[in-house]
Design an enzyme around this catalytic site. Sequence first.
Site, PDB file in Angstrom:
ATOM      1  N   GLY A 296       6.946  22.939  41.114  1.00  0.00           N
ATOM      2  CA  GLY A 296       6.681  23.526  42.423  1.00  0.00           C
ATOM      3  C   GLY A 296       6.716  22.482  43.501  1.00  0.00           C
ATOM      4  O   GLY A 296       6.618  21.284  43.220  1.00  0.00           O
ATOM      5  N   GLU A 298       5.120  21.990  47.547  1.00  0.00           N
ATOM      6  CA  GLU A 298       4.133  22.580  48.449  1.00  0.00           C
ATOM      7  C   GLU A 298       4.616  22.723  49.892  1.00  0.00           C
ATOM      8  O   GLU A 298       3.891  22.396  50.824  1.00  0.00           O
ATOM      9  CB  GLU A 298       2.860  21.733  48.404  1.00  0.00           C
ATOM     10  CG  GLU A 298       2.996  20.296  48.968  1.00  0.00           C
ATOM     11  CD  GLU A 298       3.429  19.246  47.954  1.00  0.00           C
ATOM     12  OE1 GLU A 298       4.106  19.597  46.979  1.00  0.00           O
ATOM     13  OE2 GLU A 298       3.094  18.062  48.162  1.00  0.00           O
ATOM     14  N   HIS A 322      -2.067  24.814  42.112  1.00  0.00           N
ATOM     15  CA  HIS A 322      -1.768  23.431  42.494  1.00  0.00           C
ATOM     16  C   HIS A 322      -1.066  23.368  43.855  1.00  0.00           C
ATOM     17  O   HIS A 322      -1.523  22.675  44.771  1.00  0.00           O
ATOM     18  CB  HIS A 322      -0.903  22.778  41.409  1.00  0.00           C
ATOM     19  CG  HIS A 322      -0.517  21.366  41.701  1.00  0.00           C
ATOM     20  ND1 HIS A 322      -1.205  20.285  41.174  1.00  0.00           N
ATOM     21  CD2 HIS A 322       0.462  20.836  42.467  1.00  0.00           C
ATOM     22  CE1 HIS A 322      -0.658  19.166  41.609  1.00  0.00           C
ATOM     23  NE2 HIS A 322       0.366  19.471  42.392  1.00  0.00           N
ATOM     24  N   GLU A 323       0.014  24.114  43.994  1.00  0.00           N
ATOM     25  CA  GLU A 323       0.771  24.043  45.260  1.00  0.00           C
ATOM     26  C   GLU A 323      -0.061  24.596  46.421  1.00  0.00           C
ATOM     27  O   GLU A 323      -0.011  24.072  47.537  1.00  0.00           O
ATOM     28  CB  GLU A 323       2.111  24.775  45.144  1.00  0.00           C
ATOM     29  CG  GLU A 323       3.005  24.323  43.978  1.00  0.00           C
ATOM     30  CD  GLU A 323       3.189  22.810  43.860  1.00  0.00           C
ATOM     31  OE1 GLU A 323       3.039  22.106  44.857  1.00  0.00           O
ATOM     32  OE2 GLU A 323       3.486  22.342  42.731  1.00  0.00           O
ATOM     33  N   HIS A 326      -2.451  22.022  47.732  1.00  0.00           N
ATOM     34  CA  HIS A 326      -1.819  21.052  48.639  1.00  0.00           C
ATOM     35  C   HIS A 326      -1.913  21.481  50.107  1.00  0.00           C
ATOM     36  O   HIS A 326      -1.735  20.650  51.001  1.00  0.00           O
ATOM     37  CB  HIS A 326      -0.337  20.880  48.296  1.00  0.00           C
ATOM     38  CG  HIS A 326      -0.048  19.851  47.241  1.00  0.00           C
ATOM     39  ND1 HIS A 326      -0.475  18.543  47.330  1.00  0.00           N
ATOM     40  CD2 HIS A 326       0.669  19.927  46.089  1.00  0.00           C
ATOM     41  CE1 HIS A 326      -0.041  17.862  46.267  1.00  0.00           C
ATOM     42  NE2 HIS A 326       0.651  18.681  45.500  1.00  0.00           N
ATOM     43  N   GLU A 345      -1.783  13.880  45.117  1.00  0.00           N
ATOM     44  CA  GLU A 345      -1.704  14.558  43.824  1.00  0.00           C
ATOM     45  C   GLU A 345      -3.008  14.540  43.012  1.00  0.00           C
ATOM     46  O   GLU A 345      -3.295  15.486  42.296  1.00  0.00           O
ATOM     47  CB  GLU A 345      -0.547  13.985  43.007  1.00  0.00           C
ATOM     48  CG  GLU A 345       0.833  14.180  43.657  1.00  0.00           C
ATOM     49  CD  GLU A 345       1.216  15.640  43.910  1.00  0.00           C
ATOM     50  OE1 GLU A 345       0.591  16.540  43.329  1.00  0.00           O
ATOM     51  OE2 GLU A 345       2.156  15.867  44.705  1.00  0.00           O
ATOM     52  N   ASP A 400      10.143   8.205  44.000  1.00  0.00           N
ATOM     53  CA  ASP A 400      10.092   9.239  42.964  1.00  0.00           C
ATOM     54  C   ASP A 400       9.624   8.663  41.623  1.00  0.00           C
ATOM     55  O   ASP A 400       9.088   9.371  40.779  1.00  0.00           O
ATOM     56  CB  ASP A 400      11.464   9.913  42.778  1.00  0.00           C
ATOM     57  CG  ASP A 400      11.800  10.871  43.925  1.00  0.00           C
ATOM     58  OD1 ASP A 400      10.897  11.130  44.762  1.00  0.00           O
ATOM     59  OD2 ASP A 400      12.941  11.340  43.999  1.00  0.00           O
ATOM     60  N   TYR A 408      -1.658  11.925  39.344  1.00  0.00           N
ATOM     61  CA  TYR A 408      -2.172  13.275  39.101  1.00  0.00           C
ATOM     62  C   TYR A 408      -3.478  13.262  38.300  1.00  0.00           C
ATOM     63  O   TYR A 408      -4.532  13.660  38.780  1.00  0.00           O
ATOM     64  CB  TYR A 408      -1.133  14.102  38.323  1.00  0.00           C
ATOM     65  CG  TYR A 408       0.087  14.486  39.113  1.00  0.00           C
ATOM     66  CD1 TYR A 408       0.208  15.755  39.669  1.00  0.00           C
ATOM     67  CD2 TYR A 408       1.129  13.585  39.312  1.00  0.00           C
ATOM     68  CE1 TYR A 408       1.337  16.126  40.386  1.00  0.00           C
ATOM     69  CE2 TYR A 408       2.259  13.943  40.031  1.00  0.00           C
ATOM     70  CZ  TYR A 408       2.355  15.214  40.569  1.00  0.00           C
ATOM     71  OH  TYR A 408       3.460  15.575  41.288  1.00  0.00           O
TER      72      TYR A 408
HETATM   73  N1  BES Z   1       4.617  17.561  45.392  1.00  0.00           N
HETATM   74  C1  BES Z   1       4.848  17.747  44.001  1.00  0.00           C
HETATM   75  C2  BES Z   1       6.303  17.655  43.612  1.00  0.00           C
HETATM   76  C3  BES Z   1       6.956  16.316  43.896  1.00  0.00           C
HETATM   77  C4  BES Z   1       6.299  15.125  43.654  1.00  0.00           C
HETATM   78  C5  BES Z   1       8.252  16.281  44.376  1.00  0.00           C
HETATM   79  C6  BES Z   1       6.932  13.912  43.943  1.00  0.00           C
HETATM   80  C7  BES Z   1       8.867  15.069  44.645  1.00  0.00           C
HETATM   81  C8  BES Z   1       8.204  13.875  44.435  1.00  0.00           C
HETATM   82  C9  BES Z   1       4.289  19.082  43.512  1.00  0.00           C
HETATM   83  O1  BES Z   1       3.111  19.462  44.137  1.00  0.00           O
HETATM   84  C10 BES Z   1       3.962  18.931  42.055  1.00  0.00           C
HETATM   85  O2  BES Z   1       3.100  18.137  41.761  1.00  0.00           O
HETATM   86  N2  BES Z   1       4.634  19.664  41.185  1.00  0.00           N
HETATM   87  C11 BES Z   1       4.430  19.614  39.744  1.00  0.00           C
HETATM   88  C12 BES Z   1       3.631  20.782  39.274  1.00  0.00           C
HETATM   89  C13 BES Z   1       2.177  20.579  39.215  1.00  0.00           C
HETATM   90  C14 BES Z   1       1.505  21.823  38.643  1.00  0.00           C
HETATM   91  C15 BES Z   1       1.751  19.358  38.449  1.00  0.00           C
HETATM   92  C16 BES Z   1       5.783  19.721  39.074  1.00  0.00           C
HETATM   93  O3  BES Z   1       6.758  19.957  39.766  1.00  0.00           O
HETATM   94  O4  BES Z   1       5.848  19.579  37.861  1.00  0.00           O
HETATM   95 ZN    ZN Z   2       1.474  18.256  43.591  1.00  0.00          ZN
END
Ligand code: BES
Ligand code: ZN
Length: 605
Positions: A296, A298, A322-323, A326, A345, A400, A408
């Site tokens: 996801g 946010e 989660h989203e 955010h 996170e 990234d 997290y």
């Molecule tokens: N903001 C993140 C996605 C992200 C992080 C995109 C770093 C680019 C760089 C999003 O909120 C997220 O953490 N997504 C997780 C899911 C979550 C339930 C742990 C994912 O995509 O797996």
């Molecule tokens: Zn996140």
Amino acid sequence: MLDVCWRQVIRFAPALLVLLAACGPKPKMQPQDRHSFATPLEVRTKHLDLDLEVLFEQKILRGTATHTVVRTDEDAPLVLDTRDLTITKVETAESADKPFTPAKFEVAPKDPILGAALKIPLPSGATLVRVHYATSPAASGLQWLEPAQTSGKQKPFLYTQSQAIHARSWIPLQDSPGVRITYRARIRTPKDLIAVMSARSDFRLANPKEPPHGDYSFRLPQAIPSYLIALAVGEIEFRYLSSRSGVWAEPGVVERAAKELADTERMIQAAEKLFGPYAWYRYDILILPPSFPFGGMENPLMTFATPTILAGDKSLVSLIAHELAHSWSGNLVTNASWSDFWLNEGFTTYFERRILEEVYGPKRARMEAVLGRQSLVEELKTLPQKDQILHIDLSGRDPDEGATNVPYEKGALFLTALEGAVGRERFDAFLNAYFRRFSFESITTSQFRNFLNKNMPPTQVPVEEWLTMPGLPASAPKPVSDTFQGEPSLQWNTHQWLHFLRSFPPGIGAAKMAQLDRLYHFTRSTNYEILFEWLRMAVVNRYAAAYPKLEESLVAVGRRKYLKPIYEELAKTAEGMAMAKRIYEAARPGYHPITAATIDAILRK
Ligand code: BES
Ligand code: ZN
């Protein structure tokens, strides 16, 4: 410093005003972000106007980005981040009612990670800067899908993914989370497609059933960092969830999505009760085609989500919690740089479980916390020490790469430790004060540390160790769940199955795998969390009966979190590598550039 200032005030009384300005409070500004060429301390964008045409044939966006700038240093140029953009013209104006005139500009040589700086010297008095540009078909932040890659198979689809530093591949802007802007956009699309953005839209307001018309307007009056600007264009439909929330998806998916996400309003109410009013007006969710590289994202007012969460039994909706979380941690209070990513996170993972606890009860929240710590401990075994630190140094690297379980799950454990030390009531008061204090600001780990020291009584929690040392402090909380005891049964939920699968040692062998499959039919699981855990085990144990399913899934799904461990596992042996390369050749054209870059790096070795 103060002392010197006052002595000067007395000696040079006539210069009093000038000195007061120099000694007085500076505008709140973050130091240079190492992942951006922008110089916001000198010239900063406060508002952005986009006017873009979506050209599916050519796979480009073409149009203008008009910046309204604040100039602190009258002699400094405006410096924007770009990556693979073609800049055709730049113009400046003194104000909206004055004419735009052509301006000089210079695109610096491209850095492999950061892209290319666009430098625009500004004439005196200029406050508006308009850049005419087009994106590249290979833009890292865009995925252009052929009709065949959608569920409907009839129409093309486009979506953006700006976090962490991909916004610069589709908009020339100051691509740093420390720079907050409001934005408006006009988006021209083919007449039969619908556009949505991370912003308010009159179209959505008036009547979501209104037929598409190819010309959409958006505006976001709240200031956000650039990584939250988002756009999607495709054949999508809306379903009502509550007066302030709904879901968008392709027609063949939207009913299933609305059923799965029916608890969204309850989650919003739970979150508001915990952290204060929802600040973003509406909360909608867009379900993307399966190539979406993340679970996801946010994007404000419009979470983007993978269809792999639609398990049929609401077992994977923690991703929505989660989203949604955010909307406070991340979108209201934002990490000032990617080294402070854990502020986004870690807080969000902690909040996610608080929301789950409110809506589904403490048992559910505890299971997720146990699984979370488990994945963290596993990953810590493989991470170099420098990447185990919450306040991570990412110089010279793509941000990234910082997205491991550390920000997290270690971040969430740190907050859980603080909660344990002062009690939930006081911790919640602290969190509410944190959000009130830093709303609509981008903050650093130091600002968090100072706020913590001022607003929380001293505790036994080793704060510095949590923030700056690798590994986990000995006193780190160990969440437990009695739900994870006992024998497998058909009544088991997704979390119990995941815990069961993860409890096997790596080399159980193909025969044991076959036995488990006969009993519990994992290869046929329609739950993607379970399926991909199982497929990874299939590779480790050379369980060939699951290979057809493995191949099918690697082609059908582009979620990086699922693909990365499997390709990594395959790459460990010569025969696995051969199989990986064969599958990848077929799968790669369907992957998002972000996923493709990750898998390229694994298979190049
Ligand atoms: N903001 C993140 C996605 C992200 C992080 C995109 C770093 C680019 C760089 C999003 O909120 C997220 O953490 N997504 C997780 C899911 C979550 C339930 C742990 C994912 O995509 O797996
Ligand atoms: Zn996140």
